[in-house]
Motif scaffolding. Structure first.
Motif, PDB file in Angstrom:
ATOM      1  N   PHE A 265       0.792  -1.237   0.000  1.00  0.00           N
ATOM      2  CA  PHE A 265       0.000   0.000   0.000  1.00  0.00           C
ATOM      3  C   PHE A 265       0.825   1.287   0.000  1.00  0.00           C
ATOM      4  O   PHE A 265       0.253   2.358  -0.182  1.00  0.00           O
ATOM      5  N   LEU A 266       2.118   1.225   0.200  1.00  0.00           N
ATOM      6  CA  LEU A 266       2.905   2.456   0.284  1.00  0.00           C
ATOM      7  C   LEU A 266       2.893   3.210  -1.033  1.00  0.00           C
ATOM      8  O   LEU A 266       2.638   4.423  -1.078  1.00  0.00           O
ATOM      9  N   GLY A 267       3.177   2.487  -2.140  1.00  0.00           N
ATOM     10  CA  GLY A 267       3.205   3.136  -3.435  1.00  0.00           C
ATOM     11  C   GLY A 267       1.851   3.579  -3.928  1.00  0.00           C
ATOM     12  O   GLY A 267       1.760   4.297  -4.927  1.00  0.00           O
ATOM     13  N   LEU A 268       0.801   3.173  -3.278  1.00  0.00           N
ATOM     14  CA  LEU A 268      -0.548   3.595  -3.652  1.00  0.00           C
ATOM     15  C   LEU A 268      -0.975   4.846  -2.893  1.00  0.00           C
ATOM     16  O   LEU A 268      -1.487   5.802  -3.475  1.00  0.00           O
ATOM     17  N   VAL A 269      -0.746   4.858  -1.593  1.00  0.00           N
ATOM     18  CA  VAL A 269      -1.256   5.930  -0.739  1.00  0.00           C
ATOM     19  C   VAL A 269      -0.465   7.220  -0.914  1.00  0.00           C
ATOM     20  O   VAL A 269      -1.042   8.309  -1.098  1.00  0.00           O
ATOM     21  N   VAL A 270       0.859   7.129  -0.876  1.00  0.00           N
ATOM     22  CA  VAL A 270       1.693   8.340  -0.869  1.00  0.00           C
ATOM     23  C   VAL A 270       1.507   9.176  -2.135  1.00  0.00           C
ATOM     24  O   VAL A 270       1.299  10.398  -2.036  1.00  0.00           O
ATOM     25  N   PRO A 271       1.592   8.606  -3.360  1.00  0.00           N
ATOM     26  CA  PRO A 271       1.368   9.449  -4.540  1.00  0.00           C
ATOM     27  C   PRO A 271      -0.008  10.098  -4.590  1.00  0.00           C
ATOM     28  O   PRO A 271      -0.146  11.230  -5.072  1.00  0.00           O
ATOM     29  N   ASN A 272      -1.031   9.410  -4.088  1.00  0.00           N
ATOM     30  CA  ASN A 272      -2.369   9.994  -4.085  1.00  0.00           C
ATOM     31  C   ASN A 272      -2.473  11.168  -3.121  1.00  0.00           C
ATOM     32  O   ASN A 272      -3.119  12.173  -3.423  1.00  0.00           O
ATOM     33  N   VAL A 273      -1.862  11.048  -1.952  1.00  0.00           N
ATOM     34  CA  VAL A 273      -1.865  12.163  -0.995  1.00  0.00           C
ATOM     35  C   VAL A 273      -1.125  13.358  -1.582  1.00  0.00           C
ATOM     36  O   VAL A 273      -1.578  14.503  -1.477  1.00  0.00           O
ATOM     37  N   VAL A 274       0.016  13.115  -2.212  1.00  0.00           N
ATOM     38  CA  VAL A 274       0.775  14.197  -2.838  1.00  0.00           C
ATOM     39  C   VAL A 274      -0.026  14.826  -3.973  1.00  0.00           C
ATOM     40  O   VAL A 274      -0.015  16.049  -4.157  1.00  0.00           O
ATOM     41  N   SER A 275      -0.741  14.005  -4.735  1.00  0.00           N
ATOM     42  CA  SER A 275      -1.559  14.516  -5.827  1.00  0.00           C
ATOM     43  C   SER A 275      -2.648  15.457  -5.319  1.00  0.00           C
ATOM     44  O   SER A 275      -3.001  16.445  -5.982  1.00  0.00           O
ATOM     45  N   LEU A 276      -3.193  15.179  -4.145  1.00  0.00           N
ATOM     46  CA  LEU A 276      -4.212  16.064  -3.574  1.00  0.00           C
ATOM     47  C   LEU A 276      -3.631  17.417  -3.210  1.00  0.00           C
ATOM     48  O   LEU A 276      -4.345  18.434  -3.208  1.00  0.00           O
ATOM     49  N   ILE A 277      -2.329  17.473  -2.924  1.00  0.00           N
ATOM     50  CA  ILE A 277      -1.712  18.717  -2.471  1.00  0.00           C
ATOM     51  C   ILE A 277      -1.180  19.548  -3.630  1.00  0.00           C
ATOM     52  O   ILE A 277      -1.426  20.760  -3.703  1.00  0.00           O
ATOM     53  N   ILE A 278      -0.447  18.916  -4.564  1.00  0.00           N
ATOM     54  CA  ILE A 278       0.243  19.691  -5.598  1.00  0.00           C
ATOM     55  C   ILE A 278      -0.172  19.327  -7.016  1.00  0.00           C
ATOM     56  O   ILE A 278       0.324  19.934  -7.969  1.00  0.00           O
ATOM     57  N   GLY A 279      -1.055  18.344  -7.209  1.00  0.00           N
ATOM     58  CA  GLY A 279      -1.478  17.980  -8.552  1.00  0.00           C
ATOM     59  C   GLY A 279      -0.685  16.811  -9.110  1.00  0.00           C
ATOM     60  O   GLY A 279       0.016  16.107  -8.395  1.00  0.00           O
ATOM     61  N   ASP A 280      -0.769  16.630 -10.449  1.00  0.00           N
ATOM     62  CA  ASP A 280      -0.241  15.435 -11.098  1.00  0.00           C
ATOM     63  C   ASP A 280       1.032  15.689 -11.905  1.00  0.00           C
ATOM     64  O   ASP A 280       1.393  14.874 -12.756  1.00  0.00           O
ATOM     65  N   ASN A 281       1.702  16.800 -11.679  1.00  0.00           N
ATOM     66  CA  ASN A 281       2.971  17.055 -12.356  1.00  0.00           C
ATOM     67  C   ASN A 281       4.045  16.165 -11.756  1.00  0.00           C
ATOM     68  O   ASN A 281       4.406  16.314 -10.584  1.00  0.00           O
ATOM     69  N   VAL A 282       4.578  15.222 -12.549  1.00  0.00           N
ATOM     70  CA  VAL A 282       5.494  14.221 -12.014  1.00  0.00           C
ATOM     71  C   VAL A 282       6.792  14.846 -11.530  1.00  0.00           C
ATOM     72  O   VAL A 282       7.303  14.501 -10.462  1.00  0.00           O
ATOM     73  N   ARG A 283       7.361  15.785 -12.301  1.00  0.00           N
ATOM     74  CA  ARG A 283       8.630  16.392 -11.888  1.00  0.00           C
ATOM     75  C   ARG A 283       8.492  17.103 -10.554  1.00  0.00           C
ATOM     76  O   ARG A 283       9.361  17.008  -9.690  1.00  0.00           O
ATOM     77  N   ARG A 284       7.392  17.810 -10.367  1.00  0.00           N
ATOM     78  CA  ARG A 284       7.185  18.508  -9.105  1.00  0.00           C
ATOM     79  C   ARG A 284       6.819  17.542  -7.988  1.00  0.00           C
ATOM     80  O   ARG A 284       7.107  17.787  -6.808  1.00  0.00           O
ATOM     81  N   ALA A 285       6.228  16.395  -8.354  1.00  0.00           N
ATOM     82  CA  ALA A 285       5.764  15.458  -7.329  1.00  0.00           C
ATOM     83  C   ALA A 285       6.862  14.529  -6.828  1.00  0.00           C
ATOM     84  O   ALA A 285       6.754  14.016  -5.713  1.00  0.00           O
ATOM     85  N   VAL A 286       7.909  14.292  -7.629  1.00  0.00           N
ATOM     86  CA  VAL A 286       8.928  13.303  -7.253  1.00  0.00           C
ATOM     87  C   VAL A 286       9.543  13.580  -5.880  1.00  0.00           C
ATOM     88  O   VAL A 286       9.581  12.694  -5.015  1.00  0.00           O
ATOM     89  N   PRO A 287      10.070  14.803  -5.596  1.00  0.00           N
ATOM     90  CA  PRO A 287      10.640  15.022  -4.249  1.00  0.00           C
ATOM     91  C   PRO A 287       9.606  14.928  -3.140  1.00  0.00           C
ATOM     92  O   PRO A 287       9.913  14.467  -2.032  1.00  0.00           O
TER      93      PRO A 287
END
Length: 339
Positions: A265-287
């Motif tokens: 579940f780690l790879g599922l939950v964390v990207p979704n939480v980040v997506s709620l905060i900053i959107g779906d831009n991968v470069r900005r989301a990686v860090p």
């Protein structure tokens, strides 16, 4: 005379300011939790014992041989698994997938079993290579299967992955039981950092290298998430970028598997939480994904060590419970993509 009123530009500035503060908070939490992790355990390793005993004391030896390697491994595993989930979500164009819900982890475990059967004396690095190859095959199989699933049925995609992983896991368990390797296989895939120490964690640096590769190719993964036709029209080599993503996911999954086991579940939950905060831009989301994933795993690892102190429960159990609860919240909330 007509007066023109300018649209206030304070909202984007306020959002950027909030994102900055959240990013700073993640960094501070990571530092605090990492330092705390160094001094949590049965053995007496405290700042006072380190100052009193010096560099030759037992406390200093335990810190260098066990506590620091474990903390570094936990941070790298959390960061890399979060990135693996983010990349896999871009490849599948679905926010409800990650290595443990697509069969990739189960294929990598099957690779571990194959290495144990045919190459029992193989080094750990070789076993990681075999597991990575099987994980790559699992990623390819899942991507081929999911092409036949309607894209709008978002919840069906992880269900297909879970069924595929269940079939592979059943095959792996059957052969492991028949060959009396079930206990050895479960030891490899337990999902615990209790045995991580100096000389037994270095493979997770390979997963950290894959995080750097993902960051370099982040813009391409963002375009891939828009679909094959759109990416091709922009002049992007769709198949090459997908192949890079598959290699990143497979290598990270294999490196984590041979080091600590399965972390669900780690790879599922964390990207979704980040997506709620900053959107779906991968470069900005990686860090953000790497930092939040590291914070999440370090916090769960500390919790696993103190809940039944002086005993330790598997990290996968703690991450599974908390991650499943967060996944249900993401799935059932009103603005969820599942609706």
């Amino acid at each position: 005379m007509t007066t023109l009123t300018a649209t206030p530009a304070s909202t984007p500035t306020r959002m950027r300011s909030r994102r900055t503060w959240v990013g700073v908070l993640i960094g501070v939490l990571l530092v605090v939790l990492a330092v705390t992790s160094l001094f949590v355990g049965v053995s007496d390793v405290t700042p006072a014992s380190l100052l009193a005993g010096g560099a030759q004391s037992d406390a200093a030896f335990l810190l260098v041989a066990s506590r620091i390697p474990r903390t570094v491994a936990v941070v790298l595993v959390g960061a890399s698994l979060g990135i693996a989930g983010l990349i896999l979500q871009m490849l599948v164009r679905n926010k409800f997938v990650e290595p443990s819900t697509t069969g990739v982890t189960e294929f990598a475990t099957l690779g571990m079993l194959v290495a144990m059967i045919f190459f029992p004396g193989m080094a750990v690095f070789g076993k990681m290579g075999v597991a990575a190859v099987f994980g790559l095959i699992g990623t390819w199989v899942f991507l081929r299967v999911v092409r036949f699933v309607p894209v709008r049925q978002l919840v069906l995609v992880p269900l297909v992955g879970l069924m595929l992983g269940g079939v592979v896991e059943a095959v792996t368990t059957f052969f492991a039981y028949r060959l009396d390797l079930l206990q050895s296989l479960q030891q490899w895939s337990l999902g615990s950092f209790a045995s991580v120490m100096q000389g037994r964690y270095e493979l997770v640096w390979v997963a950290g290298l894959m995080v750097v590769v993902a960051w370099v190719a982040a813009d391409r993964f963002s375009v891939i998430g828009l679909g094959e036709e759109f990416a091709t029209n922009l002049g992007l080599d769709y198949r090459r970028v997908v192949a890079i993503g598959m290699v990143v996911v497979a290598v990270i999954t294999a490196a984590v598997l041979v080091t600590a086991g399965m972390i669900p579940f780690l790879g599922l939950v964390v990207p979704n939480v980040v997506s709620l905060i900053i959107g779906d831009n991968v470069r900005r989301a990686v860090p953000w994904v790497a930092g939040l994933g590291a914070v999440f795993v370090v916090a769960c690892d500390i919790l696993a060590r103190v809940v039944r102190f002086p005993y330790e429960i598997p990290l996968s159990l703690v991450v599974g419970i908390i991650g499943a609860a967060l996944f249900l919240w993401l799935l059932l909330r009103k603005k969820s993509r599942a609706h």
